[in-house]
Design a protein around this motif. Sequence first.
Motif, PDB file in Angstrom:
ATOM      1  N   VAL A   1     -64.944 -38.043  -5.063  1.00  0.00           N
ATOM      2  CA  VAL A   1     -63.731 -37.229  -4.899  1.00  0.00           C
ATOM      3  C   VAL A   1     -63.943 -35.888  -5.582  1.00  0.00           C
ATOM      4  O   VAL A   1     -64.373 -35.832  -6.742  1.00  0.00           O
ATOM      5  N   LYS A   2     -63.620 -34.811  -4.878  1.00  0.00           N
ATOM      6  CA  LYS A   2     -63.810 -33.470  -5.436  1.00  0.00           C
ATOM      7  C   LYS A   2     -62.477 -32.744  -5.587  1.00  0.00           C
ATOM      8  O   LYS A   2     -61.580 -32.863  -4.753  1.00  0.00           O
ATOM      9  N   PHE A   3     -62.386 -31.987  -6.676  1.00  0.00           N
ATOM     10  CA  PHE A   3     -61.253 -31.092  -6.865  1.00  0.00           C
ATOM     11  C   PHE A   3     -61.419 -29.859  -5.981  1.00  0.00           C
ATOM     12  O   PHE A   3     -62.500 -29.594  -5.449  1.00  0.00           O
ATOM     13  N   HIS A   4     -60.355 -29.114  -5.855  1.00  0.00           N
ATOM     14  CA  HIS A   4     -60.382 -27.912  -5.020  1.00  0.00           C
ATOM     15  C   HIS A   4     -61.324 -26.831  -5.546  1.00  0.00           C
ATOM     16  O   HIS A   4     -61.663 -25.900  -4.812  1.00  0.00           O
ATOM     17  N   ASP A   5     -61.744 -26.943  -6.802  1.00  0.00           N
ATOM     18  CA  ASP A   5     -62.728 -25.991  -7.331  1.00  0.00           C
ATOM     19  C   ASP A   5     -64.158 -26.473  -7.114  1.00  0.00           C
ATOM     20  O   ASP A   5     -65.113 -25.854  -7.597  1.00  0.00           O
ATOM     21  N   GLY A   6     -64.321 -27.597  -6.408  1.00  0.00           N
ATOM     22  CA  GLY A   6     -65.648 -28.100  -6.075  1.00  0.00           C
ATOM     23  C   GLY A   6     -66.239 -29.064  -7.080  1.00  0.00           C
ATOM     24  O   GLY A   6     -67.304 -29.633  -6.827  1.00  0.00           O
ATOM     25  N   THR A   7     -65.577 -29.305  -8.205  1.00  0.00           N
ATOM     26  CA  THR A   7     -66.101 -30.224  -9.214  1.00  0.00           C
ATOM     27  C   THR A   7     -65.744 -31.661  -8.872  1.00  0.00           C
ATOM     28  O   THR A   7     -64.766 -31.929  -8.163  1.00  0.00           O
ATOM     29  N   ASP A   8     -66.542 -32.604  -9.375  1.00  0.00           N
ATOM     30  CA  ASP A   8     -66.302 -34.022  -9.116  1.00  0.00           C
ATOM     31  C   ASP A   8     -65.253 -34.586 -10.061  1.00  0.00           C
ATOM     32  O   ASP A   8     -65.222 -34.255 -11.255  1.00  0.00           O
ATOM     33  N   MET A   9     -64.398 -35.455  -9.544  1.00  0.00           N
ATOM     34  CA  MET A   9     -63.424 -36.161 -10.383  1.00  0.00           C
ATOM     35  C   MET A   9     -64.111 -37.300 -11.126  1.00  0.00           C
ATOM     36  O   MET A   9     -64.813 -38.121 -10.524  1.00  0.00           O
TER      37      MET A   9
END
Length: 509
Positions: free
Chosen positions: A97-105
């Motif tokens: 799952v990725k946040f809208h800034d491209g980082t992984d949750m």
Amino acid sequence: MQAMKLALLLGAATIALTPSAFAQQKGGVLDVATIGEPPTLDPMVSTADLVGIVSQHMFETLYTFDKDWKPAPLLAASLPEISADGKTYLIKLREGVKFHDGTDMTSEDVVASLKRWTTLASRGKQAATLIEAIEPVGDHSIKITLKQPYAPLTSLLAFNNSAAIVLPAEKQAEPMTEFVGTGPYQFKERKPDQYIQLVRYDGYKSQEGEPSGYAGGRQQNLDEIRFVPVPDANTRVEAAVSGQYGYVDALPVEAFDRVSGSASSDAVMLKPFGWPVFIMNTSKGIAANRDLRKAVQVALNNEDMLTAAYGSKDFFSAEPSLYPSQFIWSTDAGSEGSYNVGDAEAAKALLKTANYNGEPLRILTSRQYEFHYKMAQVAAEYLKLAGFNVDMQVVDWATLTQRRADPALWDIYITHSPFLPEPALIDPLSVSAPGKWNTPARAKVMDAFNAEADPQKRAALWADVQKVVFDEVPFIKVGNFNNLSAKSKKLDGVTPAPWPYFWNASVTQ
């Protein structure tokens, strides 16, 4: 289980869609007419339905509710593993799952977010007193340790109102300065009094499976969703009839025939939708006096208020139970002599006991929900007959939600809620909600209810809670009501729901 049937909300819907009926057509812009400007886009810090309607497209929680109102995984990989003593919840997280800034949750983000939730959110604070620890277990699991069993926890984590949304660990500011979630749509622009613009997030990872209520697969067919504030109810009606918007929320029910006869839109009726409610300020001012609150209770004629708000009984019912008969929680406990009374003389006697000296009774309401305002008008006349000096303050909804946060500014405010799957989610039952109801009697019945896991035993304990509600009057349920909205005939894939959502929706060009 009977308590969890979302079908009751769909029984009178004028459109019928199955989970597999959502369209696959890509592209297009959906304009959604709402009742006004949301006071915030941070769903942790608000219980306003409007905030949840918009923000659920950007932010996600560990769990959500399926079509039967049962908790279902969203960002979690599965339902929690709960220890035998009910005190430990192990929650496994979905990977990738990725946040809208491209980082992984990761678990670090979830732990930070839940700690923010227990600090800022009214429902998070409700749970916080029972939480011993929230900690990561590797990168993709977390553990919540409770001081005592708390049956509503999973439902609290699923709710989109005062929501336990997951944010990046480094973006936990209060107030929220960056709108970075994991949802199918991401924030692009907000122009006050014009629109809130969300656009498709191409990095979104959906849950698997067919759509089921708020659960299951979430397709991003639309390029863009714009939430447009239209505060005037009559303007929303005309917009629905003309097909100006793809979806129009919260219409006066008396507009049903006009909307149904429109060549451009279909009526969407949820029956029964929920209950309008008068929230009492139990912490400060004249309404902090229980006898005065009882005077308000017996002064009011609920059926007259409902008739003024909705006209025909096709759109309302005057029922004292906090839940209608379709729910396992339905009971008349405590309501005898305390609902739909309309007795001015009995109210005057209670005012004398309360040592009332003609101080203004400040009622906050808004015309953006026209039925609130109509009920307030009728209530004011009954309260005047009982001897109250009524100060009715009509403000926009955003102002109302701001004022209710300060107990020095009001005595009663009018709101409404859909019927919620878990009674512990009812906002005024929380000691941190604006009414600040916090008495020994409340603590006794709510603690017993929340500690019990068995559904049948909980139903009996809920009757005890309702008795105390009628006795101490922290809020007054007016009755049951239906909700009317409208959708364009060009809009497909929208399932009627208390908080309308538009993933899986598409528009015909």
